[in-house]
Design an enzyme around this catalytic site. Structure first.
Site, mmCIF file in Angstrom:
data_model
loop_
_atom_site.group_PDB
_atom_site.id
_atom_site.type_symbol
_atom_site.label_atom_id
_atom_site.label_comp_id
_atom_site.label_asym_id
_atom_site.label_seq_id
_atom_site.Cartn_x
_atom_site.Cartn_y
_atom_site.Cartn_z
ATOM 1 N N GLY A 81 36.217 32.733 60.786
ATOM 2 C CA GLY A 81 36.126 32.842 59.331
ATOM 3 C C GLY A 81 37.030 31.825 58.644
ATOM 4 O O GLY A 81 37.427 30.825 59.234
ATOM 5 N N GLY A 96 33.864 23.276 67.869
ATOM 6 C CA GLY A 96 34.467 22.047 67.355
ATOM 7 C C GLY A 96 35.242 21.291 68.434
ATOM 8 O O GLY A 96 35.930 21.893 69.254
ATOM 9 N N GLY A 114 34.217 21.715 57.969
ATOM 10 C CA GLY A 114 34.066 21.482 59.412
ATOM 11 C C GLY A 114 33.168 22.534 60.042
ATOM 12 O O GLY A 114 32.267 22.223 60.829
ATOM 13 N N HIS A 115 33.415 23.815 59.698
ATOM 14 C CA HIS A 115 32.556 24.887 60.226
ATOM 15 C C HIS A 115 31.107 24.690 59.776
ATOM 16 O O HIS A 115 30.171 24.868 60.550
ATOM 17 C CB HIS A 115 33.010 26.263 59.703
ATOM 18 C CG HIS A 115 34.344 26.717 60.188
ATOM 19 N ND1 HIS A 115 35.420 26.907 59.338
ATOM 20 C CD2 HIS A 115 34.769 27.056 61.428
ATOM 21 C CE1 HIS A 115 36.441 27.346 60.047
ATOM 22 N NE2 HIS A 115 36.096 27.438 61.318
ATOM 23 N N LYS A 161 37.676 19.549 67.649
ATOM 24 C CA LYS A 161 39.073 19.585 67.176
ATOM 25 C C LYS A 161 39.942 20.308 68.194
ATOM 26 O O LYS A 161 41.058 19.892 68.477
ATOM 27 C CB LYS A 161 39.137 20.282 65.811
ATOM 28 C CG LYS A 161 40.541 20.472 65.299
ATOM 29 C CD LYS A 161 40.543 21.065 63.906
ATOM 30 C CE LYS A 161 40.258 22.544 63.883
ATOM 31 N NZ LYS A 161 41.272 23.385 64.542
ATOM 32 N N GLN A 184 43.729 36.464 71.049
ATOM 33 C CA GLN A 184 44.221 35.096 71.216
ATOM 34 C C GLN A 184 45.488 34.824 70.413
ATOM 35 O O GLN A 184 45.912 33.676 70.278
ATOM 36 C CB GLN A 184 43.121 34.069 70.938
ATOM 37 C CG GLN A 184 42.626 34.009 69.504
ATOM 38 C CD GLN A 184 41.344 33.184 69.398
ATOM 39 O OE1 GLN A 184 40.267 33.614 69.786
ATOM 40 N NE2 GLN A 184 41.442 31.970 68.859
ATOM 41 N N ARG A 214 43.880 27.017 59.180
ATOM 42 C CA ARG A 214 45.342 27.181 59.019
ATOM 43 C C ARG A 214 45.929 26.142 58.052
ATOM 44 O O ARG A 214 47.098 26.271 57.694
ATOM 45 C CB ARG A 214 46.035 27.104 60.372
ATOM 46 C CG ARG A 214 45.895 28.381 61.199
ATOM 47 C CD ARG A 214 46.857 28.358 62.380
ATOM 48 N NE ARG A 214 46.918 29.619 63.082
ATOM 49 C CZ ARG A 214 46.259 29.902 64.222
ATOM 50 N NH1 ARG A 214 45.481 28.999 64.762
ATOM 51 N NH2 ARG A 214 46.395 31.080 64.815
#
Ligand code: PAF
Length: 200
Positions: free
Chosen positions: A39, A156, A44-45, A158, A69, A196
């Protein structure tokens, strides 16, 4: 007059409802694409959703902040959450066919006691600072892939080590899904887009 382009997004919160929808698509011969997220969606998402759409004709996006995690001293509680904003972005900018929003108890019911650990590729780099991290990711991604049973899933680039961990577990566990990496999108100053970044 403002044109409201929002379409109501179908949402499911249980594994049963998810499976009955995906199975009906499969019966109709559809190809299912999946974009797992935690979420707090950003461009990017949404680009990963667009990638999935180019490769499949039914798209599922999951929104689940995975407690497994995060270590106890990490930011699980304050991790950015914006369900209404995420649904709005999906309905206006990157429409998908189904949003999967499981509760923590749906993913990890009482008595849950299995963990997936991917040796080798999980060690070093991110793991050096966050030794619990890839076990939590591998476990939830295995569950999500078993729950959704997509033909293709996009992650991703990333989080490149995470992508390698997921490719390894899919190969080792013979999961019938193709894993595809999506290019990192960056802010104007070069910073990689990340949920983040809201902390900055
Ligand atoms: O990259 C993420 O957003 C998460 O680690 C993932 C893959 C959705 C698993 O919780």
């Amino acid at each position: 007059m403002t044109l409201d382009t929002t379409r109501a997004l179908p949402i499911v919160r249980t594994i049963n409802d998810l499976r009955s929808q995906v199975f009906s698509w499969r019966r109709a011969g559809d190809r299912v694409g999946f974009v797992p997220t935690m979420g707090a969606l950003h461009a990017g998402h949404l680009s990963l959703v667009e990638m999935a759409k180019a490769r499949a004709n039914r798209i599922v996006v999951s929104l689940f902040v995975n407690p497994a995690q995060f270590a106890p001293n990490e930011d699980f509680e304050r991790y950015p959450r914006n369900e209404a904003g995420d649904l709005e972005k999906l309905s206006r900018q990157a429409y998908c066919d189904l949003v999967y929003l499981p509760a923590v108890k749906e993913m990890y019911p009482d008595g849950f006691s299995t963990a997936v650990r991917v040796a080798g590729v999980s060690e070093g780099l991110e793991s050096a600072a966050r030794p619990h991290f890839f076990g939590g990711v591998a476990t939830v991604v295995t569950k999500l892939l078993m729950q959704v049973q997509p033909d293709i899933a996009i992650f991703g680039e990333k989080d490149y080590q995470q992508l390698l961990v997921i490719k390894r577990l899919v190969k080792d566990l013979d999961l019938p899904v193709e894993i595809v990496g999506g290019a990192t999108l960056r802010e104007h100053d070069g910073l990689a887009m990340s949920s983040r970044n809201a902390y900055l």
